[in-house]
Write a protein that holds these residues in place. Structure first.
Motif, PDB file in Angstrom:
ATOM      1  N   ARG A 181       0.646  -1.478  -0.359  1.00 56.53           N
ATOM      2  CA  ARG A 181      -0.110  -0.078   0.313  1.00 56.53           C
ATOM      3  C   ARG A 181       1.103   1.190  -0.369  1.00 56.53           C
ATOM      4  N   LEU A 182       1.955   1.326   0.704  1.00 59.15           N
ATOM      5  CA  LEU A 182       2.892   2.616   0.821  1.00 59.15           C
ATOM      6  C   LEU A 182       3.248   2.114  -1.106  1.00 59.15           C
TER       7      LEU A 182
ATOM      8  N   ASP B 275       2.061   1.683  -3.116  1.00 61.62           N
ATOM      9  CA  ASP B 275       1.133   2.704  -4.584  1.00 61.62           C
ATOM     10  C   ASP B 275       1.623   3.752  -4.126  1.00 61.62           C
ATOM     11  N   VAL B 276       0.942   4.462  -3.127  1.00 58.51           N
ATOM     12  CA  VAL B 276       1.089   5.364  -2.846  1.00 58.51           C
ATOM     13  C   VAL B 276       2.480   6.162  -3.632  1.00 58.51           C
TER      14      VAL B 276
ATOM     15  N   GLY C 125       2.403   6.328  -7.269  1.00 57.00           N
ATOM     16  CA  GLY C 125       1.151   6.980  -7.585  1.00 57.00           C
ATOM     17  C   GLY C 125       1.707   8.243  -8.153  1.00 57.00           C
TER      18      GLY C 125
ATOM     19  N   ASN D 267       0.933  10.532  -7.412  1.00 57.39           N
ATOM     20  CA  ASN D 267       0.921  12.262  -6.443  1.00 57.39           C
ATOM     21  C   ASN D 267       2.508  11.561  -5.461  1.00 57.39           C
ATOM     22  N   GLY D 268       2.602  10.981  -5.761  1.00 53.81           N
ATOM     23  CA  GLY D 268       4.271   9.814  -5.251  1.00 53.81           C
ATOM     24  C   GLY D 268       5.446  11.119  -5.817  1.00 53.81           C
TER      25      GLY D 268
ATOM     26  N   GLY E 224      -5.460   5.741   8.418  1.00 50.30           N
ATOM     27  CA  GLY E 224      -4.407   5.080   8.053  1.00 50.30           C
ATOM     28  C   GLY E 224      -4.292   3.899   8.955  1.00 50.30           C
TER      29      GLY E 224
END
Length: 148
Positions: free
Chosen positions: A18-19, A21-22, A25, A27-28, A118
């Protein structure tokens, strides 16, 4: 100074899917801002996941580990060249690392921001007595280091 020291000592990073993917992503992280913010370090990254993504936007060295956290940490230690292995998160990966005894130090960076959601860090973690090793206060956070 805390960030610079951490980045300089990082040999490899473990993170959850999940981290990742952020981070990967839209906006990563970018070419100029990534691990270590403006320091933008590029150690090898080991992503604990059940499935490997079809494509990766970033050009960093990501290894997707599908056989568990312990395997990811073992691979990260091998790649770290005697530097630190950082378990970056998310919350469940940090919890599993502490509960599984895979880490010898816990660094918490506490900033005055509540995100409202979170993954909690310490749900269902077995009781542990931590030894506070260091506390540093900066203009943006309190940085606390514990030995496990």
């Amino acid at each position: 100074a805390v960030l610079r020291q951490t980045v300089d000592n990082t040999g490899a990073v473990v993170m959850g899917r999940r981290l990742f993917d952020v981070v990967d992503g839209p906006n990563g992280w970018s070419d100029s801002i990534g691990y270590g913010a403006e320091h933008n370090a590029t150690p090898p990254f080991f992503v604990v996941t059940h499935s490997i993504p079809d494509k990766v936007r970033l050009g960093h060295q990501f290894t997707f580990v599908t056989d568990g956290l312990e395997s990811a940490i073992r691979q990260a230690r091998s790649a770290a060249n005697e530097k630190d292995v950082i378990v970056m998160g998310g919350g469940d990966v940090v919890r599993q690392s502490v509960d599984g005894g895979f880490v010898d130090e816990l660094r918490l960076h506490i900033s005055p921001v509540l995100f409202g959601s979170g993954t909690p860090l310490f749900v269902d973690v077995g009781r542990r007595l931590l030894t506070q090793v260091e506390t540093k206060v900066s203009s943006t956070a309190v940085h606390v280091t514990y030995a496990l």
